[in-house]
Design an enzyme around this catalytic site. Structure first.
Site, short mmCIF file in Angstrom:
data_model
loop_
_atom_site.label_atom_id
_atom_site.label_comp_id
_atom_site.label_asym_id
_atom_site.label_seq_id
_atom_site.Cartn_x
_atom_site.Cartn_y
_atom_site.Cartn_z
N ALA A 155 25.56 -43.35 32.74
CA ALA A 155 25.88 -44.63 32.09
C ALA A 155 26.02 -44.48 30.57
O ALA A 155 26.97 -44.98 29.97
CB ALA A 155 24.80 -45.66 32.42
N ARG A 232 17.27 -36.49 26.19
CA ARG A 232 15.86 -36.13 26.20
C ARG A 232 15.69 -34.87 25.35
O ARG A 232 16.54 -33.97 25.36
CB ARG A 232 15.35 -35.87 27.63
CG ARG A 232 14.97 -37.14 28.38
CD ARG A 232 13.75 -37.81 27.78
NE ARG A 232 13.33 -39.01 28.49
CZ ARG A 232 13.72 -40.24 28.19
NH1 ARG A 232 14.55 -40.45 27.21
NH2 ARG A 232 13.26 -41.26 28.88
N GLU A 261 7.97 -35.30 22.94
CA GLU A 261 7.83 -36.57 23.66
C GLU A 261 7.82 -36.42 25.17
O GLU A 261 7.55 -37.39 25.88
CB GLU A 261 9.00 -37.50 23.30
CG GLU A 261 9.06 -37.91 21.84
CD GLU A 261 10.22 -38.83 21.59
OE1 GLU A 261 9.99 -40.04 21.41
OE2 GLU A 261 11.37 -38.35 21.60
N HIS A 287 13.37 -42.14 17.76
CA HIS A 287 13.59 -42.68 19.12
C HIS A 287 13.92 -44.17 19.06
O HIS A 287 13.24 -45.00 19.66
CB HIS A 287 12.38 -42.43 20.01
CG HIS A 287 12.75 -42.31 21.46
ND1 HIS A 287 12.27 -41.33 22.27
CD2 HIS A 287 13.60 -43.04 22.24
CE1 HIS A 287 12.77 -41.47 23.50
NE2 HIS A 287 13.58 -42.50 23.50
N SER A 290 17.18 -47.73 21.67
CA SER A 290 17.22 -49.11 22.19
C SER A 290 16.66 -50.12 21.19
O SER A 290 16.44 -51.28 21.55
CB SER A 290 16.42 -49.20 23.49
OG SER A 290 15.03 -48.96 23.25
#
Length: 320
Positions: A155, A232, A261, A287, A290
């Site tokens: 996606a 990632r 992480e 990070h 979003s």
């Protein structure tokens, strides 16, 4: 007795009200995670858990949560959660699959432009007081007429291709044998690294994708390549990137995710490679893929809804 709901990071007031209508909520005021002892104490009589990116759930954690029925994760990637252990414990675990896609793809493009056009270095020059008007400095590389490879066409990868389509790239290469995209030229990763001016990684972490880009493969990259990672951290070897930057083979590296992480990996490093932090050719964001206020609120609501559906006796909408 109302069920106990544990929330590991602070959530929006509207989401908190929603959860409080469903149970007794214990919420971490954040932003730092609870230590292991605190976390285990809160889980001892918890019926539901709302989890976030810093959390790691494995069999050891679940031994401290005998009543837990569901874990609702306010995130997309599930590599920090032991799904087998959750299944054995009879815990319904859910993730938010789509809401992070667009902002993460947007950040990937922003990082690519910032790295290729030396935006951070330019900002430093202006702030230093040394800027006296235009000078022939900081010549870089743009997306226009460049060869761009998108590694991982899930996606997020497809959303990156959406955005690249308007930049007039010379070509867009697609590296993903499982998810072809007709707007890209399908190639292997080995082929992509030799041809691409930009390598954009949007790859989940699995046993097969750890260190997908390592020192051996970096030896064959196109000199001056700009590499961006929003998937990632452990998909790319940070030590190899640092070496490539020092040797001048890699032109720039921009990342929003880091090896440190990836909590479930027993041999993960505890910090970002120091050479990456010190390099003048890196752009490193904390990070924030979003981190759009409206998106984060929507993610929290979706996770809360998943949690409440289980407490109401139904399967969560986004059960994995």
């Amino acid at each position: 007795m109302k069920p106990k709901i544990v929330v590991t990071q602070p959530v929006h007031a509207d989401v908190l009200c929603k959860l409080e209508a469903a149970g007794d909520v214990v919420m971490n005021p954040g932003p730092e995670p609870w230590d292991k002892q605190q976390f285990h104490q809160h889980l001892a009589d918890a019926d539901a858990l709302m989890a976030f990116m810093p959390d790691r759930i494995d069999a050891d954690v679940l031994r401290h949560a005998p009543r837990l029925k569901t874990i609702a994760c306010a995130l997309k990637g599930y590599d920090n959660f032991d799904l087998v252990a959750c299944g054995k414990a009879g815990i319904a675990i859910s993730f938010v699959p789509d809401l992070l896609t667009e902002p993460t793809a947007e950040l990937a493009i922003g990082l690519a432009i910032a790295a290729g056009r030396h935006i951070v270095a330019g900002d430093r020059i202006v702030r230093s007081g040394r800027f006296c008007g235009w000078r022939p400095v900081l010549y870089g590389m743009g997306l226009h007429r460049s060869i761009v490879a998108v590694v991982g066409l899930g996606a997020v990868g497809k959303a990156i291709v959406d955005r690249l389509s308007g930049f007039g790239c010379a070509s867009i290469l697609g590296v993903d044998p499982h998810n072809p995209d007709p707007r890209t030229i399908p190639v292997s990763l080995a082929d992509a690294v030799t041809r691409a001016d930009y390598l954009l990684f949007a790859v989940p972490l699995t046993l097969q994708t750890r260190y997908l880009l390592d020192e051996a493969l970096l030896a064959h990259v196109k000199p001056g390549v700009v590499i961006v990672n929003v998937g990632r951290g452990s998909v790319i070897s940070e030590a190899a990137i640092a070496k490539g930057l020092a040797q001048g083979v890699v032109g720039a590296y921009a990342a929003d995710v880091y090896e440190m992480e990836d909590w479930l990996l027993p041999d993960r490093p505890c910090s970002i490679d120091a050479n990456l932090l010190q390099s003048a050719h890196t752009i490193l964001t904390p990070h924030i893929g979003s981190a759009v206020a409206s998106v984060r609120l929507a993610i929290e609501h979706r996770a809360a809804d998943n949690l409440m559906q289980v407490l109401a006796g139904a399967a969560p909408r986004d059960v994995l």
